[in-house]
Design a protein around this motif. Structure first.
Motif, PDB file in Angstrom:
ATOM      1  N   UNK A 107       0.686  -1.208  -0.056  1.00 50.40           N
ATOM      2  CA  UNK A 107      -0.122  -0.021   0.058  1.00 50.40           C
ATOM      3  C   UNK A 107       0.853   1.181   0.054  1.00 50.40           C
ATOM      4  N   UNK A 108       0.832   1.971  -1.107  1.00 51.40           N
ATOM      5  CA  UNK A 108       1.629   3.250  -1.131  1.00 51.40           C
ATOM      6  C   UNK A 108       0.695   4.489  -0.840  1.00 51.40           C
ATOM      7  N   UNK A 109       1.137   5.235   0.095  1.00 49.35           N
ATOM      8  CA  UNK A 109       0.514   6.468   0.528  1.00 49.35           C
ATOM      9  C   UNK A 109       1.749   7.308   0.607  1.00 49.35           C
ATOM     10  N   UNK A 110       1.978   8.261   1.609  1.00 48.60           N
ATOM     11  CA  UNK A 110       3.090   9.143   1.758  1.00 48.60           C
ATOM     12  C   UNK A 110       4.411   8.244   2.159  1.00 48.60           C
ATOM     13  N   UNK A 111       4.001   6.903   2.727  1.00 46.51           N
ATOM     14  CA  UNK A 111       4.881   5.683   2.893  1.00 46.51           C
ATOM     15  C   UNK A 111       4.395   4.601   2.284  1.00 46.51           C
ATOM     16  N   UNK A 112       5.457   3.426   2.218  1.00 46.40           N
ATOM     17  CA  UNK A 112       4.956   2.103   1.579  1.00 46.40           C
ATOM     18  C   UNK A 112       4.812   1.367   2.602  1.00 46.40           C
ATOM     19  N   UNK A 113       3.655   0.579   2.589  1.00 43.62           N
ATOM     20  CA  UNK A 113       3.662  -0.524   3.540  1.00 43.62           C
ATOM     21  C   UNK A 113       3.649  -1.954   2.974  1.00 43.62           C
ATOM     22  N   UNK A 114       4.548  -2.833   3.150  1.00 45.47           N
ATOM     23  CA  UNK A 114       4.456  -4.237   2.404  1.00 45.47           C
ATOM     24  C   UNK A 114       3.379  -4.920   3.183  1.00 45.47           C
ATOM     25  N   UNK A 115       2.681  -5.819   2.138  1.00 46.61           N
ATOM     26  CA  UNK A 115       1.750  -6.662   2.585  1.00 46.61           C
ATOM     27  C   UNK A 115       2.147  -7.949   2.190  1.00 46.61           C
ATOM     28  N   UNK A 116       2.438  -8.985   3.075  1.00 44.91           N
ATOM     29  CA  UNK A 116       2.497 -10.519   2.820  1.00 44.91           C
ATOM     30  C   UNK A 116       1.415 -11.207   3.468  1.00 44.91           C
ATOM     31  N   UNK A 117       0.775 -12.091   2.864  1.00 42.91           N
ATOM     32  CA  UNK A 117      -0.357 -12.497   3.380  1.00 42.91           C
ATOM     33  C   UNK A 117      -0.251 -13.990   2.877  1.00 42.91           C
ATOM     34  N   UNK A 118      -0.567 -15.164   3.964  1.00 39.58           N
ATOM     35  CA  UNK A 118      -0.610 -16.492   3.302  1.00 39.58           C
ATOM     36  C   UNK A 118      -1.734 -17.112   4.576  1.00 39.58           C
ATOM     37  N   UNK A 119      -2.415 -18.214   3.937  1.00 41.28           N
ATOM     38  CA  UNK A 119      -3.383 -18.839   4.437  1.00 41.28           C
ATOM     39  C   UNK A 119      -3.514 -20.250   3.940  1.00 41.28           C
ATOM     40  N   UNK A 120      -3.798 -21.149   4.602  1.00 40.12           N
ATOM     41  CA  UNK A 120      -3.810 -22.644   4.038  1.00 40.12           C
ATOM     42  C   UNK A 120      -5.011 -23.436   4.311  1.00 40.12           C
ATOM     43  N   UNK A 121      -5.209 -24.406   3.629  1.00 41.31           N
ATOM     44  CA  UNK A 121      -5.976 -25.459   3.914  1.00 41.31           C
ATOM     45  C   UNK A 121      -5.665 -26.759   3.365  1.00 41.31           C
ATOM     46  N   UNK A 122      -6.394 -27.825   3.621  1.00 44.16           N
ATOM     47  CA  UNK A 122      -6.001 -29.243   3.221  1.00 44.16           C
ATOM     48  C   UNK A 122      -7.211 -30.075   2.707  1.00 44.16           C
ATOM     49  N   UNK A 123      -7.236 -31.044   1.792  1.00 47.74           N
ATOM     50  CA  UNK A 123      -8.227 -31.844   1.600  1.00 47.74           C
ATOM     51  C   UNK A 123      -7.800 -33.346   1.153  1.00 47.74           C
TER      52      UNK A 123
END
Length: 163
Positions: A107-123
């Motif tokens: 997210x880039x505003x006056x500063x830049x914020x890194x976004x790293x997301x993860x989620x998992x599932x199994x079947x």
């Protein structure tokens, strides 16, 4: 007769207390006024982009197509769902898969914020029900995508509340 009034009075007092403290339902968030205009730049598929745009609009962001009109720019660099073997049965066949969704952006505003997301599932992988297993994998992928978009919204809300 006075014993019946005590629970009723207690319930009314509790209701008044909860409503006066500003408590709201989780999905009722509105972003601050200084960050409501957002531009989305994404490397994800058009379907994912459309779902992200809908989620942002549902949560109060106004999306624009021009960087000059935006107060912030949300850049999605990647959105992938990877499948890997989790377990193998005694016959040497795959018994269970794990799906992991990952999103990287900033997210880039006056500063830049890194976004790293993860989620998992199994079947489970039932080799005798190939069609059912494929449908289950599609359903799990859909749930992971929805969850990842929800996590993105939560992350954006957190970034904005810090500023």
């Amino acid at each position: 007769m006075s014993y019946l009034r005590v629970p009723h009075s207690l319930l009314m007092l509790l209701t008044l207390l909860v409503s006066s403290c500003g408590w709201q339902l989780r999905g009722d968030y509105q972003p601050p006024a200084d960050t409501t205009v957002l531009m989305l730049q994404s490397q994800a598929s058009s379907n994912i982009n459309q779902r992200i745009e809908q989620a942002l609009q549902r949560h109060g962001w106004l999306l624009v197509n021009n960087r000059e009109d935006a107060q912030a720019v949300l850049e999605i660099q990647s959105f992938v769902i990877n499948r890997r073997t989790l377990t193998i049965n005694s016959a040497g066949q795959i018994a269970e898969y794990q799906l992991e969704a990952e999103l990287q952006g900033r997210l880039v505003t006056a500063a830049a914020y890194s976004i790293e997301l993860s989620t998992q599932s199994w079947f489970d992988n039932d080799v005798t029900r190939v069609t059912a297993t494929a449908l289950e994998e599609d359903a799990v992928r859909e749930r992971l995508t929805a969850r990842m978009i929800e996590l993105l919204i939560f992350r954006l809300q957190h970034i904005r509340s810090e500023n």
